[in-house]
Design a protein around this motif. Sequence first.
Motif, mmCIF file in Angstrom:
data_model
loop_
_atom_site.group_PDB
_atom_site.id
_atom_site.type_symbol
_atom_site.label_atom_id
_atom_site.label_comp_id
_atom_site.label_asym_id
_atom_site.label_seq_id
_atom_site.Cartn_x
_atom_site.Cartn_y
_atom_site.Cartn_z
ATOM 1 N N LYS A 63 104.932 51.021 35.509
ATOM 2 C CA LYS A 63 105.003 50.422 34.014
ATOM 3 C C LYS A 63 106.299 51.090 33.367
ATOM 4 O O LYS A 63 106.443 52.214 33.273
ATOM 5 C CB LYS A 63 103.765 50.933 33.103
ATOM 6 N N LEU A 144 94.058 40.812 36.280
ATOM 7 C CA LEU A 144 93.426 41.416 35.378
ATOM 8 C C LEU A 144 92.948 40.383 33.981
ATOM 9 O O LEU A 144 93.779 39.432 33.910
ATOM 10 C CB LEU A 144 94.358 42.312 34.336
ATOM 11 N N ASN A 193 88.921 49.629 28.941
ATOM 12 C CA ASN A 193 89.937 50.090 28.445
ATOM 13 C C ASN A 193 89.877 51.129 27.236
ATOM 14 O O ASN A 193 89.174 50.790 26.187
ATOM 15 C CB ASN A 193 90.855 48.970 27.798
HETATM 16 O O1 LIG Z 1 99.370 54.326 30.676
HETATM 17 P P1 LIG Z 1 98.049 54.818 30.646
HETATM 18 O O2 LIG Z 1 97.422 55.281 29.030
HETATM 19 O O3 LIG Z 1 97.428 55.476 31.541
HETATM 20 O O4 LIG Z 1 97.339 53.514 30.553
HETATM 21 C C1 LIG Z 1 97.176 52.581 31.886
HETATM 22 C C2 LIG Z 1 96.681 50.916 31.662
HETATM 23 O O5 LIG Z 1 95.378 51.239 31.152
HETATM 24 C C3 LIG Z 1 97.407 50.484 30.461
HETATM 25 O O6 LIG Z 1 98.780 50.304 30.812
HETATM 26 C C4 LIG Z 1 96.581 49.157 30.124
HETATM 27 C C5 LIG Z 1 95.310 48.954 30.350
HETATM 28 N N1 LIG Z 1 95.088 47.567 29.827
HETATM 29 C C6 LIG Z 1 95.991 46.814 29.559
HETATM 30 C C7 LIG Z 1 96.290 45.586 29.185
HETATM 31 C C8 LIG Z 1 97.734 45.166 29.255
HETATM 32 C C9 LIG Z 1 98.819 46.042 29.329
HETATM 33 C C10 LIG Z 1 98.430 47.455 29.553
HETATM 34 C C11 LIG Z 1 97.221 47.720 29.880
#
Ligand SMILES: O=P(O)(O)OC[C@@H](O)[C@@H](O)c1c[nH]c2ccccc12
Length: 264
Positions: A63, A144, A193
Amino acid sequence: MSLPTVLERIIERKFEEVGEREKQRSVSQLQDDIITASPVRGFVQAIANNIAAGRSAVIAEVKKASPSKGVIREHFQPAEIACSYEKGGATCLSVLTDADFFQGSEAYLQQAREACSLPVIRKDFIVDPYQVYEARAIGADCILLIAAALSDGKMAELNTIAQALGMDVLIEVHNADELARTLPLGNRLIGINNRNLHNFDTSLSTTYDLLDSISDQHIVVTESGIHRREDVAAMREHGVNAFLVGEAFMRAEEPGEKLAEMFA
Ligand SMILES: O=P(O)(O)OC[C@@H](O)[C@@H](O)c1c[nH]c2ccccc12
């Protein structure tokens, strides 16, 4: 009327984007691409194998940026990152493909997947069957689905299409209502999430609060806000063994080393 939240803005834009893409490449063209696409790598299977062996399963995210944090990683080479993650012990990869809000792309998913042997989830805001076909056409092994962004009917439809294409599905919830809407689909994997997609706050208790409503037949993936070894240890004490981590790894010079450190 209240201002639209970021999630609402993203979804609105996604419908436009799908319309634009369909003019460039039709669903039937995508179906042709799927015939020659790289065979599916078992996403849920890889996670289940790790957990059965007593280890944490780590879905390591590729990301570059996010709406809440801006650019997270300047030096961004998806193939390099994928190799680093694989070396560091990642179970699967998650690659952001949304361009407008996360500076992601389909090419990043393809580059990351080609550079390693790990299963890959397409991380995007999927609201239309077109995007499910597109996911498989670019090689994704899993998609997802965000419960907050979908009606029951749409969620079931997209889930069925993904499974018919041989992909796994990670359905993401962040409250009891979304969980209750998701469980009837019978998917093995349930993502929780910790980040509220309407206001971006993260709280690990989002995961803890929902655990009691989920049977052992499911694998819970805790997502977002996992930054330290202590977070991992606390989750494992609650019986959560699968993790989706982005920012903590992306901010490290060597993302795979950070993974190995956090999950040692
Ligand atoms: O960068 P983090 O806090 O570790 O989170 C990762 C991931 O869970 C997050 O990018 C995410 C979870 N669900 C999403 C849905 C869309 C975009 C992004 C996400």
